[in-house]
Design a protein around this motif. Structure first.
Motif, PDB file in Angstrom:
ATOM      1  N   LEU A  18       0.820  -1.216   0.000  1.00 51.41           N
ATOM      2  CA  LEU A  18       0.000   0.000   0.000  1.00 51.41           C
ATOM      3  C   LEU A  18       0.853   1.265   0.000  1.00 51.41           C
ATOM      4  O   LEU A  18       0.568   2.222  -0.727  1.00 51.41           O
ATOM      5  CB  LEU A  18      -0.922   0.009   1.221  1.00 51.41           C
ATOM      6  N   GLY A  19       1.905   1.263   0.828  1.00 51.12           N
ATOM      7  CA  GLY A  19       2.754   2.451   0.932  1.00 51.12           C
ATOM      8  C   GLY A  19       3.446   2.784  -0.373  1.00 51.12           C
ATOM      9  O   GLY A  19       3.454   3.946  -0.814  1.00 51.12           O
ATOM     10  N   VAL A  20       4.030   1.767  -1.012  1.00 54.99           N
ATOM     11  CA  VAL A  20       4.714   1.993  -2.289  1.00 54.99           C
ATOM     12  C   VAL A  20       3.718   2.404  -3.358  1.00 54.99           C
ATOM     13  O   VAL A  20       3.949   3.356  -4.120  1.00 54.99           O
ATOM     14  CB  VAL A  20       5.482   0.720  -2.711  1.00 54.99           C
ATOM     15  N   TYR A  21       2.590   1.714  -3.412  1.00 57.46           N
ATOM     16  CA  TYR A  21       1.581   2.015  -4.436  1.00 57.46           C
ATOM     17  C   TYR A  21       1.054   3.444  -4.317  1.00 57.46           C
ATOM     18  O   TYR A  21       1.046   4.200  -5.302  1.00 57.46           O
ATOM     19  CB  TYR A  21       0.428   1.014  -4.312  1.00 57.46           C
ATOM     20  N   LEU A  22       0.625   3.825  -3.137  1.00 61.82           N
ATOM     21  CA  LEU A  22       0.059   5.175  -2.960  1.00 61.82           C
ATOM     22  C   LEU A  22       1.129   6.254  -3.140  1.00 61.82           C
ATOM     23  O   LEU A  22       0.831   7.342  -3.649  1.00 61.82           O
ATOM     24  CB  LEU A  22      -0.606   5.283  -1.593  1.00 61.82           C
ATOM     25  N   SER A  23       2.363   5.965  -2.758  1.00 57.10           N
ATOM     26  CA  SER A  23       3.447   6.927  -2.962  1.00 57.10           C
ATOM     27  C   SER A  23       3.674   7.183  -4.448  1.00 57.10           C
ATOM     28  O   SER A  23       3.894   8.331  -4.873  1.00 57.10           O
ATOM     29  CB  SER A  23       4.739   6.422  -2.327  1.00 57.10           C
ATOM     30  N   PHE A  24       3.615   6.122  -5.250  1.00 57.55           N
ATOM     31  CA  PHE A  24       3.790   6.280  -6.692  1.00 57.55           C
ATOM     32  C   PHE A  24       2.584   6.969  -7.342  1.00 57.55           C
ATOM     33  O   PHE A  24       2.728   7.630  -8.381  1.00 57.55           O
ATOM     34  CB  PHE A  24       4.028   4.925  -7.349  1.00 57.55           C
ATOM     35  N   CYS A  25       1.420   6.801  -6.743  1.00 58.64           N
ATOM     36  CA  CYS A  25       0.218   7.439  -7.289  1.00 58.64           C
ATOM     37  C   CYS A  25       0.182   8.946  -7.017  1.00 58.64           C
ATOM     38  O   CYS A  25      -0.388   9.712  -7.808  1.00 58.64           O
ATOM     39  CB  CYS A  25      -1.038   6.801  -6.702  1.00 58.64           C
ATOM     40  N   LEU A  26       0.767   9.380  -5.902  1.00 60.11           N
ATOM     41  CA  LEU A  26       0.645  10.777  -5.465  1.00 60.11           C
ATOM     42  C   LEU A  26       1.071  11.808  -6.517  1.00 60.11           C
ATOM     43  O   LEU A  26       0.348  12.787  -6.741  1.00 60.11           O
ATOM     44  CB  LEU A  26       1.424  10.985  -4.168  1.00 60.11           C
ATOM     45  N   PRO A  27       2.220  11.639  -7.197  1.00 59.18           N
ATOM     46  CA  PRO A  27       2.587  12.647  -8.202  1.00 59.18           C
ATOM     47  C   PRO A  27       1.553  12.756  -9.320  1.00 59.18           C
ATOM     48  O   PRO A  27       1.279  13.863  -9.812  1.00 59.18           O
ATOM     49  CB  PRO A  27       3.932  12.141  -8.741  1.00 59.18           C
ATOM     50  N   TYR A  28       0.969  11.634  -9.703  1.00 61.44           N
ATOM     51  CA  TYR A  28      -0.035  11.660 -10.774  1.00 61.44           C
ATOM     52  C   TYR A  28      -1.358  12.247 -10.285  1.00 61.44           C
ATOM     53  O   TYR A  28      -2.085  12.884 -11.067  1.00 61.44           O
ATOM     54  CB  TYR A  28      -0.234  10.257 -11.343  1.00 61.44           C
TER      55      TYR A  28
END
Length: 272
Positions: free
Chosen positions: A45-55
């Motif tokens: 979850l942490g990696v996924y949401l972190s990668f989503c944040l810039p987009y």
């Protein structure tokens, strides 16, 4: 002739330290966290949401700034906060209800073992590439079947196609079967290939990033498909077109399977 000098010289020569050893030592210093049944869910979850944040930030800004919209593949479509919340809710539900119990079972039956040494950088890169190629093939076959067999599409895959214009948080907008089956492919491939635990972690990070980028809805100058030569990698334009047309571009990352089977299309790819 005395050979003892040569022998002692060989044994006293320092062993080469792998370039990834400092990173591996940092990971090993968090052994208690790694061995926790909560780690896979928190990590994913942490990696996924972190990668989503810039987009997510891009989506919010592009609705107001015209110069950002030129990088959006379907520039007439902008996700609302409600759509984003719906995707986050489904992601959290799948992780808590399905992935977490499996993580506990895996923690109980197969404790994490951490070797002292890190893998060599070259070996790690080769293993990550092999894992990605194997996952790409598995996903292609799975995906093609779920589009060609109407019952599979209606029952399982249709949830993921709720949005014809992709945005980052649609990456994990899927039902339980799709989440678990694709998660199984990602988890089993490093074991099949005998990867080091650090390589496995790096593959997971890479796989999550590429999946998010695929669904981002943006064709940026530094996007992965622009960095890989000869059109071998499709990227966001490749996958966005699949969500738009449904019957093309079934492979998640690379283009060779779609080209071989005649399901490849670049209709609305943009050039910068």
């Amino acid at each position: 002739m005395n050979c003892s000098v040569g022998v002692s010289a060989v044994h006293s020569a320092p062993l080469e330290t792998p370039l990834l050893q400092p990173l591996w030592e940092l990971v090993r210093s968090r052994q208690d966290c790694l061995r926790s049944p909560f780690f896979p869910v928190i990590f994913s979850l942490g990696v996924y949401l972190s990668f989503c944040l810039p987009y997510i930030a891009l989506d919010l800004l592009a609705a107001r700034l015209a110069f950002l919209r030129r990088y959006k593949i379907q520039d007439q479509n902008h996700p609302s906060l409600g759509m984003m919340a719906c995707c986050v809710g489904r992601t959290l539900f799948n992780h808590l209800v399905y992935i977490f119990p499996l993580s506990v079972a895996h923690w109980y039956w197969r404790p994490v073992l951490l070797p002292d040494s890190a893998p060599g950088l070259g070996r790690a890169l080769l293993d990550i590439t092999a894992c990605l190629l194997l996952f790409d093939f598995q996903y292609f076959v799975w995906h093609l079947l779920h589009h060609k067999v109407p019952w599979l599409y209606r029952t399982f895959h249709k949830v993921h196609h709720k949005y014809t214009a992709t945005f980052a948080l649609t990456t994990e907008h899927s039902g339980a079967w799709e989440t678990l089956s694709l998660g199984f492919f990602a988890a089993v491939n490093p074991a099949i290939l005998g990867c080091h635990p650090l390589t496995k972690l790096l593959f997971f990070v890479c796989n999550i990033w590429l999946s998010v980028e695929d669904h981002s809805g943006y064709d940026l100058p530094w996007s992965t498909h622009r960095l890989v030569p000869f059109g071998l990698y499709g990227g966001a334009p490749h996958h966005d077109l699949h969500h738009m047309k449904f019957k093309t571009n079934y492979a998640p990352y690379f283009t060779h399977w779609d080209k071989l089977l005649g399901t490849y299309s670049t209709l609305h790819s943009k050039s910068r």
